[in-house]
Motif scaffolding. Structure first.
Motif, PDB file in Angstrom:
ATOM      1  N   CYS B 200      43.290  30.083  19.797  1.00  0.00           N
ATOM      2  CA  CYS B 200      44.445  30.979  19.833  1.00  0.00           C
ATOM      3  C   CYS B 200      44.661  31.704  18.509  1.00  0.00           C
ATOM      4  O   CYS B 200      44.561  31.118  17.438  1.00  0.00           O
ATOM      5  CB  CYS B 200      45.711  30.199  20.179  1.00  0.00           C
ATOM      6  N   SER B 201      44.952  32.987  18.627  1.00  0.00           N
ATOM      7  CA  SER B 201      45.219  33.744  17.412  1.00  0.00           C
ATOM      8  C   SER B 201      46.675  33.577  16.985  1.00  0.00           C
ATOM      9  O   SER B 201      46.998  33.697  15.814  1.00  0.00           O
ATOM     10  CB  SER B 201      44.876  35.220  17.605  1.00  0.00           C
ATOM     11  N   ARG B 202      47.544  33.323  17.956  1.00  0.00           N
ATOM     12  CA  ARG B 202      48.933  33.054  17.622  1.00  0.00           C
ATOM     13  C   ARG B 202      49.430  31.948  18.540  1.00  0.00           C
ATOM     14  O   ARG B 202      49.037  31.880  19.703  1.00  0.00           O
ATOM     15  CB  ARG B 202      49.785  34.306  17.797  1.00  0.00           C
ATOM     16  N   ILE B 203      50.297  31.111  18.003  1.00  0.00           N
ATOM     17  CA  ILE B 203      50.701  29.915  18.739  1.00  0.00           C
ATOM     18  C   ILE B 203      52.211  29.793  18.732  1.00  0.00           C
ATOM     19  O   ILE B 203      52.854  30.040  17.710  1.00  0.00           O
ATOM     20  CB  ILE B 203      50.102  28.651  18.070  1.00  0.00           C
ATOM     21  N   MET B 204      52.758  29.423  19.893  1.00  0.00           N
ATOM     22  CA  MET B 204      54.169  29.068  19.923  1.00  0.00           C
ATOM     23  C   MET B 204      54.262  27.603  20.328  1.00  0.00           C
ATOM     24  O   MET B 204      53.690  27.206  21.339  1.00  0.00           O
ATOM     25  CB  MET B 204      54.924  29.936  20.919  1.00  0.00           C
ATOM     26  N   ILE B 205      54.950  26.820  19.517  1.00  0.00           N
ATOM     27  CA  ILE B 205      55.125  25.414  19.857  1.00  0.00           C
ATOM     28  C   ILE B 205      56.467  25.279  20.556  1.00  0.00           C
ATOM     29  O   ILE B 205      57.482  25.764  20.050  1.00  0.00           O
ATOM     30  CB  ILE B 205      55.106  24.533  18.597  1.00  0.00           C
ATOM     31  N   ILE B 206      56.463  24.654  21.741  1.00  0.00           N
ATOM     32  CA  ILE B 206      57.750  24.466  22.418  1.00  0.00           C
ATOM     33  C   ILE B 206      57.995  22.997  22.693  1.00  0.00           C
ATOM     34  O   ILE B 206      57.076  22.190  22.830  1.00  0.00           O
ATOM     35  CB  ILE B 206      57.877  25.281  23.737  1.00  0.00           C
ATOM     36  N   ASP B 207      59.288  22.672  22.712  1.00  0.00           N
ATOM     37  CA  ASP B 207      59.705  21.304  22.996  1.00  0.00           C
ATOM     38  C   ASP B 207      61.029  21.383  23.727  1.00  0.00           C
ATOM     39  O   ASP B 207      61.936  22.101  23.319  1.00  0.00           O
ATOM     40  CB  ASP B 207      59.856  20.531  21.678  1.00  0.00           C
TER      41      ASP B 207
END
Ligand SMILES: Nc1ncnc2c1ncn2[C@@H]1O[C@H](COP(=O)(O)OP(=O)(O)OP(=O)(O)O)[C@@H](O)[C@H]1O
Ligand SMILES: [Mg+2]
Lengths: 387, 310
Positions: B200-207
């Motif tokens: 991935c070139s950009r990542i969003m971490i979700i919780d």
């Protein structure tokens, strides 16, 4: 037409299990067809006397006269007046006709009242038709005398009848005998269709509906540019085509086995009735398909339903042999009305409104069932999709 | 901008599955959605695709509002669902042809696209197989082929490598990068941080339905105070030595457990050197020494206080 094509492929994958029912059906039909040809020849060349149980609650000259008259065309079999023994006798074909004269029959008859004899028969036997004719003739002529001559005694009535009836009997035998025999096989074939065709339709339609209701696949399809409306239309078109094709193929075979007996108006009604039933069967299948949750439960549900309906509605066992409570339950199923219509059609000799009316109402009832099933299925299907 | 999600809220009864989720995906990106099980990744995807009704928020795809009947938008999207969605009654070839056919009417073109998709996922020898006969990995590949055969501009993959053998996994990840090189924008969800870091070139971490951090993997790692993790294998360390070690500048944490000394140090150069000097000075016997840069798990741990994977 991607979805329509998909449905055909799903059906194609299910052909082996459908074919089992078709093959068994055709095999039995073929065996019956062969057996029937022999039977028919017998009927034509040596009209044998049929066996009748004559149970009378009274001994009067009128009843004695009737018995004597019937003695010319039937053998009397002595049976105890016991419901179970009588049912057994019918079932094992010891007798094909049970005639019961109720208490007070002669007196009421002589007074010009409408009275009826009670009969229980093995269906579709041409000799029974002949017995019916004999009894009708006797009573109708008797009624004429009673109406015309005042204070007629039973003894003199019987004398008049004896001389009248000896004259014209033989002519009736031939015309009626041959005609009645013609539809026996067709009648069996179409009755049995109620089992096989329903089984095939339920299996095929359920397989389709299971695919239709799969939630993962539904989601996946909803991601595509195909509208849900178009998706549903193609699905229902597939079910319709499948139903039509199944009906057509299964009816066509009857013509192959039995062509010479199908070039008449009765056949048109048989075919029409089976078509109405096919629509109704599609409704049942659609309903079942909306209720089954897993592939493995389809065959079980299908067998229980088709065999059960066929048994209580007189497909395998003639309706006359079933208890009245069974038949009452059966009358809440379309199969019962389908079989009833078939049996009526087989007995049709004239095609005026009066004789066709019961056939039409049986067909209408089936159509009503079809609508009800489809409506329930649509409601259930909608509920299931919203879950 | 390919996808724009603004303040998405989705409730399942009491449960708040998406809590004002916002993000954008740019043209040509491989955008990763990283989160533990149950964090709301699939729910987010389903809302974006209008498969689920949501309580609040806006979704735009290709600059147009996404709706259940936005068929022109759907035509340009390829979707690979977390649950394999293929027809058991259809062969590998027929399945891909069916799904491709929902997007592409032209038969000749479709035939070519289906063949390409089959080669792309390496199912050439399994064309006539029914899905029931395929192994888990091959089934996942079929699922992917069904999603991408029509050459969409935007490809959304929801955990396409769950329960897949390493060989298939490698092939799938390579394939996704290849599709991206060919011009597709990709949204990729996973709870495997290694995969997300890899492609991935950009990542969003979700919780718990909330975005807790977004950026490139280096940006994400820069967000936290941890700079380096140094591990020293040693037979014996006294509590006094441990205390002196903790007093060193840059050392944020030092822990001695199971004959392993783990030192977490802050950002900056020479962390390892400082630790080595200390060991020499204290004459500590040691076996192996190694140093690791922070992982996305460390990022997740530092922000949420729990492990990404349990
Ligand atoms: N149909 C539903 N009804 C009620 N709750 C649901 C439903 N679908 C999902 N949830 C709940 O919503 C939360 C988010 O689920 P979701 O499937 O989006 O998570 P996920 O990140 O995709 O997880 P995984 O990695 O396991 O696929 C979970 O707590 C889940 O239990
Ligand atoms: Mg998920």
């Amino acid at each position: 037409m991607q979805v329509f094509k998909l449905c055909l492929r799903v059906l194609k994958k299910n052909i082996p299990s459908l074919l089992i029912y078709v093959v068994i059906f055709l095999a039995i039909s073929l065996i019956m067809a062969l057996a029937h040809t022999n039977e028919q020849e017998d009927a034509l060349f040596s009209p044998s006397k049929s066996n009748i149980a004559f149970l009378s609650a009274e001994e009067t000259p009128l009843v004695r006269g009737l018995k004597e008259e019937l003695g010319k065309v039937a053998n009397f079999v002595e049976l105890p007046d016991d419901a179970e023994a009588l049912q057994d006798a019918l079932f094992f074909r010891e007798v094909s006709y049970i005639l019961r004269v109720p208490e007070g029959f002669s007196e009421r008859f002589m007074n010009g009242e409408q009275v009826q004899l009670e009969k229980t028969i093995v269906p579709d036997s041409f000799s029974n038709a002949y017995l019916d004719l004999k009894i009708d003739q006797y009573l109708n002529s008797a009624r004429l005398y009673v109406e015309q001559i005042e204070d007629l005694s039973q003894e003199s009535l019987v004398q008049y009848l004896k001389s009248d009836l000896s004259a014209d009997t033989p002519v009736e035998l031939k015309t009626n005998g041959v005609k009645a025999a013609d539809h026996v096989y067709t009648n069996y074939y179409f009755n049995y269709l109620a089992y096989s065709m329903l089984a095939v339709l339920i299996l095929g339609t359920s397989a389709l509906m299971l695919v239709y209701h799969d939630q993962d696949l539904q989601r996946r399809n909803a991601c595509s540019p195909l509208s849900p409306g178009s998706f549903n239309r193609q699905f229902f078109l597939a079910i319709l085509v499948f139903t039509g094709l199944t009906w057509f193929l299964m009816v066509i075979f009857c013509f192959l086995f039995n062509f010479k007996n199908l070039v008449n108006i009765n056949a048109v009604f048989f075919v029409a009735n089976s078509f109405v039933f096919a629509v109704c069967a599609a409704g049942i299948s659609f309903l079942v398909g909306n209720m089954v949750k897993s592939e493995s439960s389809i065959p079980a549900v299908c067998n229980v339903l088709t065999l059960g309906l066929a048994f209580i509605s007189g497909v395998f066992v003639p309706a006359e042999l079933l208890g009245s409570s069974v038949l009452k339950v059966a009358s809440f199923t379309p199969t019962y009305w389908y079989v009833a219509a078939n049996n009526r059609i087989a007995a049709l000799a004239s095609f005026n409104y009066a004789s066709l009316q019961p056939v039409f109402s049986a067909m209408l009832i089936q159509a009503g069932f079809a609508l009800a099933f489809i409506a329930i299925a649509l409601v259930l299907g909608k509920k299931r999709r919203l879950e | 901008m390919i996808v724009r999600v603004k303040n998405l809220v989705k409730r399942y009864g009491e449960l708040l599955a998406l809590d004002h989720l916002s993000f954008t995906v740019n043209d040509g990106e491989v955008f990763g959605l990283l989160g533990p099980n149950g964090s709301g990744k699939t729910t987010a995807i389903n809302c974006i695709l209008s498969l689920l009704e949501y309580d609040k928020g806006e979704v735009e795809i290709f600059g147009r509002p996404m709706r259940p009947d936005a068929y022109d938008i759907k035509r340009e999207i390829g979707i690979v669902m977390q649950n394999v969605a293929v027809y058991n009654e259809l062969t590998v070839y027929e399945n891909i042809d069916y799904f491709c056919g929902l997007y592409v009417e032209d038969k000749k073109l479709r035939k070519r696209l289906v063949e390409e998709a089959i080669n792309f996922v390496g199912l050439k020898d399994f064309k006539g197989y029914y899905p029931k006969k395929l192994s888990g990995g091959l089934l996942r590949r079929l699922n992917i082929a069904c999603g991408i055969a029509h050459k969409p501009k935007l490809i959304i993959l929801d955990e396409p490598t769950v329960a897949v053998d390493p060989q298939s996994r490698y092939k799938i990840l390579e394939g996704i990068l290849e599709l991206n090189r060919l011009g597709a924008t990709v949204i990729y969800t996973s709870h495997y941080m290694e995969e997300v870091e890899q492609i991935c070139s950009r990542i969003m971490i979700i919780d718990k339905g909330r975005a807790i951090a977004t950026g490139t993997k280096d940006e994400l790692k820069a967000m936290i105070t941890l700079g380096e993790k140094i591990t020293v294998e040693s037979q014996h360390i006294t509590p006094g030595q441990l205390n002196r070690l903790r007093a060193l500048p840059h050392v944020m944490e030092a822990e001695y457990k199971n004959k392993q000394l783990v030192i977490k140090s802050g950002k900056g150069a020479n962390n390892l050197e400082a630790v080595l000097d200390f060991i020499k000075k204290e004459k500590i016997q040691y076996g192996k020494i190694y140093s690791e840069l922070p992982t996305l798990n460390d990022v997740f741990l530092e922000i949420t206080g729990k492990q990404l994977r349990d």
